[in-house]
Design an enzyme around this catalytic site. Structure first.
Site, short mmCIF file in Angstrom:
data_model
loop_
_atom_site.label_atom_id
_atom_site.label_comp_id
_atom_site.label_asym_id
_atom_site.label_seq_id
_atom_site.Cartn_x
_atom_site.Cartn_y
_atom_site.Cartn_z
N GLU A 1 6.29 8.38 -20.29
CA GLU A 1 7.71 8.10 -20.08
C GLU A 1 8.48 8.12 -21.40
OE1 GLU A 1 9.02 8.24 -17.22
OE2 GLU A 1 7.14 8.15 -16.10
N GLY B 1 11.38 -1.87 -0.30
CA GLY B 1 10.53 -2.28 -1.41
C GLY B 1 9.13 -2.63 -0.95
N ASP C 1 6.76 16.70 -12.56
CA ASP C 1 7.61 17.28 -13.60
C ASP C 1 7.44 18.79 -13.62
OD1 ASP C 1 8.14 14.67 -14.30
OD2 ASP C 1 6.64 14.61 -15.89
N PRO D 1 5.62 -4.58 -0.21
CA PRO D 1 5.41 -5.89 0.42
C PRO D 1 5.39 -7.01 -0.62
CG PRO D 1 3.79 -4.30 1.19
CD PRO D 1 4.53 -3.65 0.07
N GLY D 2 6.03 -8.10 -0.29
CA GLY D 2 5.97 -9.26 -1.18
C GLY D 2 6.96 -9.25 -2.31
N HIS E 1 9.33 11.68 -22.30
CA HIS E 1 10.55 12.15 -21.63
C HIS E 1 11.79 11.64 -22.37
CE1 HIS E 1 8.73 13.85 -18.09
NE2 HIS E 1 8.28 12.71 -17.60
P1 ADP Z 1 8.72 -9.25 1.59
O1 ADP Z 1 9.60 -9.61 2.73
O2 ADP Z 1 9.38 -8.33 0.61
O3 ADP Z 1 7.39 -8.77 1.97
P2 ADP Z 1 8.91 -12.05 1.14
O4 ADP Z 1 10.36 -12.20 0.99
O5 ADP Z 1 8.35 -12.39 2.46
O6 ADP Z 1 8.47 -10.58 0.75
O7 ADP Z 1 8.19 -12.88 0.00
C1 ADP Z 1 7.18 -13.78 0.26
C2 ADP Z 1 7.26 -14.97 -0.64
O8 ADP Z 1 7.00 -14.59 -1.97
C3 ADP Z 1 8.62 -15.60 -0.65
O9 ADP Z 1 8.75 -16.54 0.35
C4 ADP Z 1 8.68 -16.23 -2.04
O10 ADP Z 1 8.02 -17.47 -2.05
C5 ADP Z 1 7.87 -15.28 -2.86
N1 ADP Z 1 8.74 -14.29 -3.52
C6 ADP Z 1 8.74 -12.96 -3.29
N2 ADP Z 1 9.63 -12.34 -4.07
C7 ADP Z 1 10.24 -13.30 -4.80
C8 ADP Z 1 11.27 -13.27 -5.79
N3 ADP Z 1 11.84 -12.13 -6.17
N4 ADP Z 1 11.64 -14.46 -6.33
C9 ADP Z 1 11.06 -15.60 -5.96
N5 ADP Z 1 10.08 -15.68 -5.03
C10 ADP Z 1 9.65 -14.54 -4.45
ZN ZN Z 2 7.04 12.58 -15.98
#
Ligand code: ADP
Ligand code: ZN
Ligand code: MG
Length: 635
Positions: free
Chosen positions: A454, A232, A530, A234-235, A457
């Site tokens: 979308e 997925g 597509d 980042p973040g 489709h």
């Molecule tokens: P990744 O590893 O996918 O880059 P992280 O797990 O390090 O992302 O996410 C960083 C921070 O962002 C987490 O510590 C949390 O505070 C917040 N966060 C990210 N995704 C979520 C989520 N789905 N639910 C709650 N907090 C999240």
């Molecule tokens: Zn399409």
């Protein structure tokens, strides 16, 4: 990735070194001065060395009483005052007593000039003389020529390696660095702390269950995946999910980050992997989490120039993963935001054979994430987090956590005790500007186009005979390029496809572009993928399945036809027909696509109201499930 993120990721596992006392001999030299306790330090060594030099000097050289000119020296010989002369290289010493001055008397010293008559003078006066060597004593010369340079070299070596972040120690203890990786205790994170990733969570619940009750699975002989790869942007919460798995299962959690291996010396990374698995086996059941797997798992084929270290590390990882049974209770989680660069060997069966997509959150997901992060924050009643979620399309979990924090800071700056609506809206604006700069958000206009595309489709699929039912429509961008997608899942396994179904597929694929043209009067590049699929199906219908008007029931390609959708052979590379036939095929493809497109446009024009309604709803909540979609279109 944000700075905050990076820091958090880095801090959690430690290396040996720094704190270890086995190498502290020279410590105080490189430490902060006020931290130094009394220890055997290099400074004492140097001091001792100088003291030794002085003592030796004193002992070997008797200090003469007075320095006089050479002519005076000669006079004192002539007058008989000097009874004995020591002839050195740089000095002559004259003693008034015969026995080298040890019995008392005076010692004169002089710097000699070249004088051939000097020795005859001594002989003539009956003065005894002898030559002395002024070479330094054995101890001094040993220290000066050997010990000291070696010592300096050693000091410099130590200094350089300390600067290079303890790698020196890694080299010295190569392959047996015991405390390199430590298990984290309770991560304190639970599934409740992760929101908006319900599908990913569902998959991981099974992993947790296995770690909690391994015998339940092993007694049946069931197989649990060895490796689960979280994929997925980042973040999105991959690291957080991995911690939650450990927290829920209550098992030790070994965490390493792929990027940690990059700067290491050859062999160290592989040794570390070996060590990691060894420790994990001892502590089973437990979890190994490899963050940023792409840093070591990059494809070995495409890697420019090759990186021996990474390759060795990767090979070691593959060996270790093959070398144990998942029944030992060790589960390997890994995370990456670039699955496309991973070496295919990693994704093979028995390694990371299960992949879990950690998607960007949709509206409901964002709201839930905001609620989690708002828990510890004083927020005014009139702040509607759903509204905030609506204002933040494209934000991932880390962005939302950051948003709450940012809003709180703004409130504090204004001297408030509660975070208010205005703080949130300002924080949103600020963050959106930043994210747009990084090209991570799509504009509202583009989003609208994606929504209509979308929906196009989905509507065509819904109103076309033999089309697979629409399970989900979403305009939440997927990590890798797609801005949205419409998910269709067949109700039963299909081994054959009828002509009607193939046309249905073509129609559905064309629905996206047709909707764009119908609503906006112009078309976008969004349909490129597509169209590739459409042309491919049309071509196969003509050349392989004999389904066209002109070439009815004729297989033009006698070569092994690929199974629908899995074709690997390049079209047109070989053909069993003439140039003329080829151009007729091209014409036929064109005709098919054109007539189908007309039909699709007509259908959508008829259903324009539905198209509008569904698109609006989709824009609003970003993801439509089958049930709501069906309710909206009234089928
Ligand atoms: P990744 O590893 O996918 O880059 P992280 O797990 O390090 O992302 O996410 C960083 C921070 O962002 C987490 O510590 C949390 O505070 C917040 N966060 C990210 N995704 C979520 C989520 N789905 N639910 C709650 N907090 C999240
Ligand atoms: Zn399409
Ligand atoms: Mg991470």
């Amino acid at each position: 990735m944000t700075k905050k993120n990076l820091k958090k990721d880095d801090g959690n596992w430690e290396r040996d070194g720094g704190g270890g006392d086995k190498n502290d001999d020279f410590g105080p030299l490189f430490r902060m001065p006020n931290k130094g306790q009394f220890k055997f330090s290099l400074w004492y060594l140097i001091l001792a060395f100088f003291v030794l030099m002085i003592v030796q000097n004193v002992m070997t050289n008797t200090v003469p009483d007075s320095l006089i000119g050479f002519s005076d020296f000669k006079k004192k010989i002539e007058s008989g005052e000097i009874r004995h002369v020591q002839i050195g290289e740089n000095y002559y010493h004259g003693y008034t007593e015969e026995n080298n001055g040890r019995g008392g008397g005076k010692i004169y010293r002089t710097v000699p000039v070249d004088d051939a008559s000097f020795i005859p003078l001594l002989d003539g006066r009956g003065v005894s003389y002898h030559r002395i060597s002024e070479k330094p004593g054995f101890l001094t010369s040993f220290l000066l020529n050997w010990a000291f340079p070696l010592l300096m070299l050693f000091v410099i070596w130590r200094f350089v390696f300390q600067r290079m972040g303890n790698i020196g120690q890694n080299v010295m203890t190569l392959g047996k660095n015991k405390a390199a990786i430590v298990a984290e205790g309770d991560t304190g994170v639970h599934f409740a702390d992760v929101a908006g990733e319900d599908e990913a969570k569902e998959e991981l619940v099974e992993v947790v269950d296995f770690l909690k009750n391994p015998q339940k699975y092993t007694s049946i002989g069931g197989k649990i995946p060895k490796g689960v790869l979280l994929v997925g942007a980042p973040g999105t919460g991959k690291t957080l999910l991995a911690k939650a798995v450990a927290g829920e299962a209550g098992v030790p959690f070994f965490r390493i980050s792929g990027s940690e291996f990059v700067e290491m010396f050859v062999g160290v990374g592989a040794a570390r992997v070996r060590d990691l698995f060894k420790q994990a086996r001892e502590k089973a059941p437990c979890i190994i989490f490899i963050d940023e797997l792409d840093a070591i798992g990059k494809s070995r084929i495409n890697a420019l120039g090759g990186n021996d270290e990474r390759e060795q590390t990767l090979n070691q990882l593959l060996v270790e993963m093959d070398g144990f049974d998942s029944r030992t209770g060790v589960i390997i989680l890994a995370a990456t935001n670039r699955p496309e660069v991973l070496d295919s060997a990693l994704l093979r069966a028995g390694r990371f054979d299960r992949q879990v997509l950690v998607d960007r959150p949709d509206l409901a997901g964002r709201e839930a994430i905001l609620r989690i992060h708002a828990r510890g924050v004083n927020i005014n009643k009139d702040v509607d987090l759903r509204e905030v979620a609506r204002d933040t399309p494209g934000f991932v979990g880390a962005d939302l956590a950051n948003l709450v924090n940012e809003a709180a800071i703004l409130a504090v700056r204004r001297g408030r005790t509660e975070v208010e609506r205005q703080d949130f809206s300002e924080a949103v604006e600020k963050l959106i500007a930043g994210l747009q700069k990084k090209n991570r958000l799509i504009s509202p206009e583009q989003k609208q186009i994606v929504a209509y595309h979308e929906t196009g489709h989905a509507l065509v699929a819904a109103f076309t005979q033999g089309s697979d039912p629409v399970r989900k429509i979403t305009i939440v961008p997927r990590g890798l390029g797609a801005l949205g997608y419409t998910l269709q899942i067949p109700t039963d396994d299909k081994y054959l496809m009828t002509e009607e179904e193939l046309y249905g597929k073509i129609d559905t694929l064309l629905g996206g572009r047709a909707a764009e043209e119908l609503i906006f009067g112009q078309i976008s590049t969004g349909a490129a993928n597509d169209l590739v699929k459409v042309s491919d199906i049309a071509k196969r219908m003509i050349t392989e399945y004999g389904m066209s008007r002109k070439f009815r029931n004729v297989a033009l390609n006698s070569r092994q036809p690929g199974i629908m959708g899995t074709a690997a052979e390049p079209h047109g590379a070989y053909r069993d027909y003439s140039e003329q036939t080829q151009s007729r095929i091209d014409q036929e493809i064109f005709d098919i696509v054109e007539s189908r497109y007309k039909r699709v446009c007509e259908l959508l024009r008829e259903k324009k109201e539905l198209l509008e309604a569904v698109s609006r709803r989709l824009l609003e909540i970003e993801t439509l499930e089958e049930k709501e979609f069906k309710a909206l279109i009234g089928v």
